[in-house]
Motif scaffolding. Structure first.
Motif: not given
Length: 233
Positions: A31-42
């Protein structure tokens, strides 16, 4: 600067790896990886992430204010106040966000016609912790004040409410804010066949149930689901 940039900046400042942050915040490292890569904006994980990083949750969620509030550093323990909706000119707390308000106003022509508008210079404060618990993204949150007694005894006239503009799909029996021909209405909704909807007031003795067809020019527009209201005793 986007959420992904702020999260990475705060993590670097706290000298944490993604794995360590995930462990401290109680979320998955992916989740943190996706947030930092902009894949998850929630932003539903903002509160635990900010707590683990020792940064301002308001800054992390919206970019407002400073990453570290005055007098705080990354070693401080975050204490979240369970704040309700309030109005005033005092500075926002580190765990608060200012939300725009919906209101019904009369057209300037003075013919009695009204329109529902958002903000118009008004705002209320709401706790980011409360938004997180409700699963509401800060950018989708708004407020309003209920008028009349159609939803009593559940929601009294004059009560402030909070609206999730990201939830416009009808869940039977839930309370929604509507823009109905320029009128601001708060009602329970129930789905019916043929794209029709039951509009129900909790004060059914004074306000009979309505059935309307959706999708027409004169149909009510669902602003969002009401996920919080203040209760007066």
């Amino acid at each position: 600067m986007e959420l992904k940039d702020r999260l990475k900046q705060a993590r670097k400042h706290a000298k944490m790896s993604q794995v360590e942050l995930a462990k401290r915040a109680g979320v998955d490292q992916t989740t943190i990886s996706n947030l930092e890569r902009g894949k998850h904006r929630g932003t539903s994980h903002v509160i635990p992430l900010a707590s683990a990083l020792g940064c301002s949750p308001r800054w992390l969620a919206t970019g407002a204010g400073q990453m570290l509030e005055f007098g705080r550093d990354a070693t401080d323990e975050l204490v979240f106040q369970d704040a309700e909706l309030v109005e005033g000119n005092e500075p926002l707390g580190y765990d608060e966000i200012e939300l725009p308000c919906f209101r019904e106003v009369e057209f300037s022509a003075g013919d009695g016609s009204t329109q529902v508008i958002e903000n118009h210079g008004a705002s209320m404060r709401f706790s980011l912790a409360r938004l997180s618990r409700a699963g509401v993204q800060p950018e989708n949150a708004a407020c309003a004040t209920v008028t009349g007694n159609s939803m009593e005894p559940t929601i009294a006239g004059g009560s402030p409410i909070a609206i999730d503009k990201g939830c416009t799909q009808i869940i039977d029996g839930k309370v929604y804010a509507l823009d109905h021909g320029g009128m601001f209405r708060v009602k329970r909704l129930y789905k019916l066949p043929l794209n029709r909807v039951r509009i129900v007031s909790d004060n059914g003795n004074e306000y009979p149930e309505e059935v309307v067809s959706m999708g027409h020019e004169e149909s009510p527009r669902i602003i969002g689901r009401v996920f919080w209201w203040e209760v007066f005793d």
